[in-house]
Enzyme design. Structure first.
Site, mmCIF file in Angstrom:
data_model
loop_
_atom_site.group_PDB
_atom_site.id
_atom_site.type_symbol
_atom_site.label_atom_id
_atom_site.label_comp_id
_atom_site.label_asym_id
_atom_site.label_seq_id
_atom_site.Cartn_x
_atom_site.Cartn_y
_atom_site.Cartn_z
ATOM 1 N N LYS A 32 -16.621 25.517 -19.170
ATOM 2 C CA LYS A 32 -18.233 25.414 -19.929
ATOM 3 C C LYS A 32 -18.469 23.660 -19.695
ATOM 4 O O LYS A 32 -17.833 23.076 -19.069
ATOM 5 C CB LYS A 32 -19.036 25.707 -20.623
ATOM 6 C CG LYS A 32 -17.938 25.392 -22.156
ATOM 7 C CD LYS A 32 -18.468 25.298 -23.245
ATOM 8 C CE LYS A 32 -18.053 24.738 -24.699
ATOM 9 N NZ LYS A 32 -18.691 24.889 -25.963
ATOM 10 N N ARG A 127 -24.606 29.581 -36.300
ATOM 11 C CA ARG A 127 -24.537 29.188 -34.658
ATOM 12 C C ARG A 127 -25.500 30.052 -34.343
ATOM 13 O O ARG A 127 -25.913 31.048 -34.338
ATOM 14 C CB ARG A 127 -23.863 28.106 -34.540
ATOM 15 C CG ARG A 127 -24.816 27.232 -33.161
ATOM 16 C CD ARG A 127 -22.997 26.150 -32.789
ATOM 17 N NE ARG A 127 -22.407 26.866 -32.698
ATOM 18 C CZ ARG A 127 -21.377 26.705 -31.382
ATOM 19 N NH1 ARG A 127 -21.444 24.893 -31.317
ATOM 20 N NH2 ARG A 127 -20.528 26.478 -31.387
ATOM 21 N N TYR A 243 -29.844 -7.833 -22.543
ATOM 22 C CA TYR A 243 -30.744 -6.962 -22.876
ATOM 23 C C TYR A 243 -30.712 -7.600 -24.914
ATOM 24 O O TYR A 243 -30.070 -7.284 -25.820
ATOM 25 C CB TYR A 243 -31.217 -5.692 -23.214
ATOM 26 C CG TYR A 243 -32.109 -5.501 -21.724
ATOM 27 C CD1 TYR A 243 -33.001 -6.194 -20.883
ATOM 28 C CD2 TYR A 243 -31.421 -4.873 -20.584
ATOM 29 C CE1 TYR A 243 -33.515 -5.540 -19.611
ATOM 30 C CE2 TYR A 243 -31.898 -3.789 -19.524
ATOM 31 C CZ TYR A 243 -32.655 -5.153 -18.708
ATOM 32 O OH TYR A 243 -32.910 -4.649 -17.606
ATOM 33 N N MET A 291 -28.396 0.195 -17.975
ATOM 34 C CA MET A 291 -28.511 1.511 -17.313
ATOM 35 C C MET A 291 -27.082 0.897 -16.595
ATOM 36 O O MET A 291 -26.638 2.329 -16.298
ATOM 37 C CB MET A 291 -29.848 1.171 -16.231
ATOM 38 C CG MET A 291 -30.011 2.701 -15.888
ATOM 39 S SD MET A 291 -31.237 3.007 -14.571
ATOM 40 C CE MET A 291 -32.099 3.386 -15.968
#
Length: 348
Positions: A32, A127, A243, A291
């Site tokens: 998956k 779940r 940053y 990023m």
């Protein structure tokens, strides 16, 4: 090329062989989420060559793609089950639904073709899955080829919930004595023979993650993520990097600006514990991950120059350790790897 993801299918095959030897029963790979981010089709084709005959996917679309790639022979189980509108596509593609609720059971009885399903019984995770009482009510109505459940705390071998779920699953299995039984995924496989039943469903361990959310030397690394140095900067004491000025140099430093950031799958949370591997040693990440870039301490390293490749995940920096440094797991780290990296495969 600035970022490269190398996927070692030979290592995948070795991990599958380890799981099969350990389990002593059928090992049905989970492919998956695009094979945990590493390419479901290529992984599944290699696993078929290694003897896999049953696969698990989460979504209908994943099952359809896998069926097209692998042909009619493998059993492909869809963990989402019989959601609204999917009964006919499941039938047409020969996919096996994992029935998770009474509504899904009724939908399959009304819209399916009468073929046998896998019944998911909830044993305490809360779940997906029917209750034990609901499962009992489906006897004689729903054709059940397999009963399955999922362990909530298998990555913690001493957690009392493992034994509790095992006992509950034995009760569920007794309702369908002729059906196959499957409880364990990667971690459960390594809990011991009581948890293995007729089939295990390995996932993360196939792709290089340890079964207990930590590095395991038995598991071969499958994914190697490397990124190029864009620039080497000489940062004086007192200057900040990145940053938010999250890191301030206490002494003069050489800093490599490396072409990988959170858009490539390097978690922003990797600061301040993250590392890269370069020129024979681990080197700390400095400041916040951007990023497209991350800063790495290369003070005193003569090999650091633009174009040189640094390892961010791989044999020298195992995926479990890289994930732990970012406060996450190998599952999340692998499935977040970006598609913009150049991908190459070894062994297939």
């Amino acid at each position: 090329m600035t970022t490269r993801l190398t996927i070692d299918l030979d290592a995948l095959a070795r991990n599958y062989a380890l799981v099969r030897r350990t389990a002593g029963v059928e090992a049905a790979p989970a492919v998956k989420a695009d094979g945990y981010g590493l390419g479901a089709i290529a992984a599944a084709r290699r696993l078929v060559a290694e003897g896999a005959t049953t696969f698990y996917v989460a979504r209908l679309d994943e099952g359809l793609a896998l069926r097209q790639a692998l042909g009619s022979a493998p059993v492909i189980q869809v963990l989402d089950g019989v959601t609204d509108g999917v009964a006919r596509p499941l039938v047409d593609a020969g996919l096996t639904p994992v029935v998770n609720s009474l509504d899904q059971a009724e939908r399959w009885l009304a819209e399916g073709d009468g073929s046998a399903v896998t019944l998911h019984v909830d044993t305490g995770m809360n779940r997906l899955g029917v209750t034990l009482a609901e499962a009992a009510g489906l006897r004689g109505r729903l054709a059940v080829a397999q009963v399955m459940s999922h362990l909530a705390c298998a990555a913690e071998p001493d957690h009392p919930m493992n034994a509790a779920q095992l006992a509950a699953f034995r009760d569920a299995r007794s309702l369908f004595p002729d059906a196959l039984a499957s409880l364990a995924a990667s971690a459960g496989t390594f809990l011991g023979p009581d948890y293995r039943f007729d089939q295990v469903r390995p996932g993360i361990t196939l792709y290089g993650g340890g079964p207990f959310d930590a590095f395991d030397p038995r598991i071969a690394p499958v994914a190697t993520v490397e990124a190029a140095i864009l620039q080497v900067r000489h940062v004086p004491a007192g200057d900040a990097i990145g940053y938010g000025a999250a890191f301030v140099a206490e002494t003069p430093m050489a800093v490599a600006i490396v072409a990988a950031g959170y858009a490539d799958g390097v978690p922003r949370s990797s600061h301040p514990r993250g590392a890269a591997w370069f020129a024979g040693k681990r080197r700390r990440l400095l400041g916040r991950v951007s990023m497209d870039m991350v800063a790495v301490d290369v003070t005193g390293c003569a090999d650091a120059r633009p174009g040189a490749m640094m390892e961010l995940i791989g044999p020298n920096l195992p995926v479990d350790e890289a994930a732990a440094a970012a406060g996450t797991t190998a599952y999340e780290l692998l499935t977040r790897l970006s598609g913009r990296a150049e991908r190459r495969r070894l062994g297939g």
